[in-house]
Design an enzyme around this catalytic site. Structure first.
Site: not given
Ligand code: NAD
Length: 505
Positions: A250, A391, A285, A175
């Protein structure tokens, strides 16, 4: 406008509802593509296709060397299609081409080869428990697994996760983030020419609240790898209670990059700038978003950091001279802008930066509709401010002074997150002391943001759980099984573990 389709059971199709989401080019604000706005019915189709492929295809049963060879051909195909893939990724989420084409896509191909090799090296252990018993462990694929991807690095996450899941023998449902889906749907085309059975890889495009939630709560999905924000990670944990799903999380970070007075200040300033003012505008991240500096060199260091920031060209992600592209989407742009206001209103000093599109791009430029923020630094001595705790996920850092080592450790660990940390010092003993005391999944000493797939990667505290990468990367995608085999001449009766009354023959 280009249209990209879901990939389910080896077929490309629109969402059952025939609804679409519009994808916007973040460098201009112009819509450029449409992707399916799927719902739980499409997720049902994907789970059914993946379950069938897992049960009926030969994928789990072919020799490991054969599976590895077929995965290596995915790496070849990634390289052969680097131009198209990186063009779509850069258009869709604004990460400059210099990164997508020249570092991320080649890196993805190398990582695929590493993971393919691991599938030939899945080993259990034998244990000497009793002379009449042969005890051993083995690893088996989970079955149908899912990968939920954030918008900040779609293709690297897609290739790494899908390859690891397949190398371990699973079928996978992906997804993508609704704001950055196109490049992943484009990448599914590579599977058309590969000898990987249809249905083993499925991609369902759509929103988190519909598609993501349906996957997280689906009883047919045995494992979820989620990369994204800590807040969404919590929600997924709740949905995953349905079938006690195994989770690899992650999540976010607010990583400290710590500069001691004895450091090579030029290198530290370059490293601190590279840690937060990244080509994809700090949307990483592991971004070193809290820069802690020993008081004795604080002013000097901030001045050097400002020089680095000044030299970064903010602009068109397709231009090779661009040092920093746009923010990946409109809502993230709004969020960063509101943090600029938060920082000012809670009393942090704006040391440099703070300008956004209206002040950065000429009125006549097509970039005037894009989402740009220049490298920005707030300074404060209060680690309690929101800009020092939350963040921001953009090119906005906060610098905080510290007095001595103890103080640095206290401020560095004073956060809910525990993803990464950097230490700049020429003192070897101090470097070792710091690496032991910092609460983070990765610590860099006299460098920052170096990554390699052979090194395990995972967050501590609220930055996640589980470990991606490293030589045991495939274990995240497998279940362990223990086997007791009676090799004595007389069957011993069933007995509790360690029962000393069990006769030994
Ligand atoms: P997000 O949490 O908004 O979304 C991530 C994914 O989750 C998307 O595909 C989104 O559609 C999905 N999602 C949203 N609500 C959901 C639900 N209720 N159930 C299931 N899936 C759902 O994150 P983002 O804004 O896309 O990305 C940025 C974040 O990702 C930052 O916090 C960043 O630090 C983190 N990140 C972490 C790593 C790591 O390796 N630790 C790597 C990259 C990004």
């Amino acid at each position: 406008m280009e249209r990209f389709l879901n990939y389910i059971g080896g077929e490309r199709r629109a969402a059952r509802s025939e609804q679409w989401l519009v994808s916007v080019d973040p460098s201009t604000g112009e819509p450029w593509a449409e992707v399916p706005d799927s719902d739980s019915t499409d997720v049902e189709d994907a789970v059914a296709a993946a379950s069938r492929a897992f049960a009926e295809s030969d994928w789990r049963r072919i020799p490991a060397a054969e599976r590895a060879a077929r995965l290596r051909s995915l790496a070849d195909s990634v390289e052969a299609n680097a131009e198209r893939l990186s063009d779509v990724e850069t258009r869709d989420n604004g990460r400059p081409l210099r990164e997508t084409r020249f570092s991320q896509i080649p890196g993805a191909a190398m990582q695929i080869r590493y993971l393919a090799g691991l599938s030939e090296d899945i080993t259990g252990s034998t244990l000497n428990i009793r002379p009449d018993t042969m005890a051993y462990t083995m690893w088996e694929p989970v079955g149908v697994v899912a990968v939920i991807i954030p918008w900040n690095g779609p293709l690297p996450v897609f290739f790494a996760k899908v390859t690891a899941a397949l190398a371990a023998g699973n079928a996978v449902i992906v997804k993508p983030a609704q704001q950055a889906t196109a490049s992943i749907l484009e990448a599914t085309k590579l599977f058309d020419d590969l000898d990987i059975p249809a249905g083993l890889v499925n991609v369902v495009s759509g929103r988190g609240a519909s598609v993501g939630d349906a996957i997280a709560g689906h009883p047919g999905v045995g494992k979820i790898s989620f990369t994204g924000s800590t807040e969404t990670g919590r929600r997924i944990m709740q949905s995953a209670t349905v079938n006690i799903k195994n989770l690899l999380l992650e999540l976010g970070g607010k990583s400290p990059n710590i500069v001691f007075a004895d450091a090579d200040l030029d290198a530290a300033a370059a490293g601190a700038a590279a840690g937060i003012f990244t080509p994809n505008a700090g949307q990483a991240c592991v971004a070193g978003s809290r820069i802690l500096v020993e008081s004795a060199v604080y002013d000097e260091f901030v001045a050097r950091l400002a020089k680095h920031a000044e030299n970064i060209v903010v602009g068109d992600p397709f231009d090779p001279d661009t040092g920093m592209g746009p923010i990946a989407n409109g809502s993230q742009y709004e969020s960063i802008r509101s943090y600029l206001d938060v920082g000012r209103s809670e009393g942090a000093a704006l040391e440099f930066g703070g300008r956004v599109t209206e002040q950065l791009m000429p009125e006549s430029s097509r970039l005037r509709g894009g989402y740009f923020v220049e490298p920005t630094l707030f300074t404060t001595d209060r680690n309690s401010l929101r800009v020092a705790r939350e963040e921001i996920f953009g090119p906005v850092a906060v610098a905080v002074p510290f007095q001595h080592e103890e103080d640095a450790v206290r401020i560095a660990n004073d956060t809910e997150y525990g993803l990464a940390a950097g230490v700049w010092t020429e003192d070897l003993r101090r470097a070792h002391r710091m690496t032991r005391r910092l609460q983070a999944g990765v610590v860099w000493v006299n460098t920052y943001k170096a990554m390699h797939w052979a090194l395990p990667f995972g967050g501590h505290k609220h930055s996640g759980n589980g470990t991606a990468g490293g030589p045991t990367a495939l274990h995240e995608w497998m279940n362990q099984k223990s086997v007791w085999m009676n090799v004595g001449e007389q069957l011993p009766p069933a007995a509790p573990v360690g029962d000393s009354r069990l006769p030994i023959k």
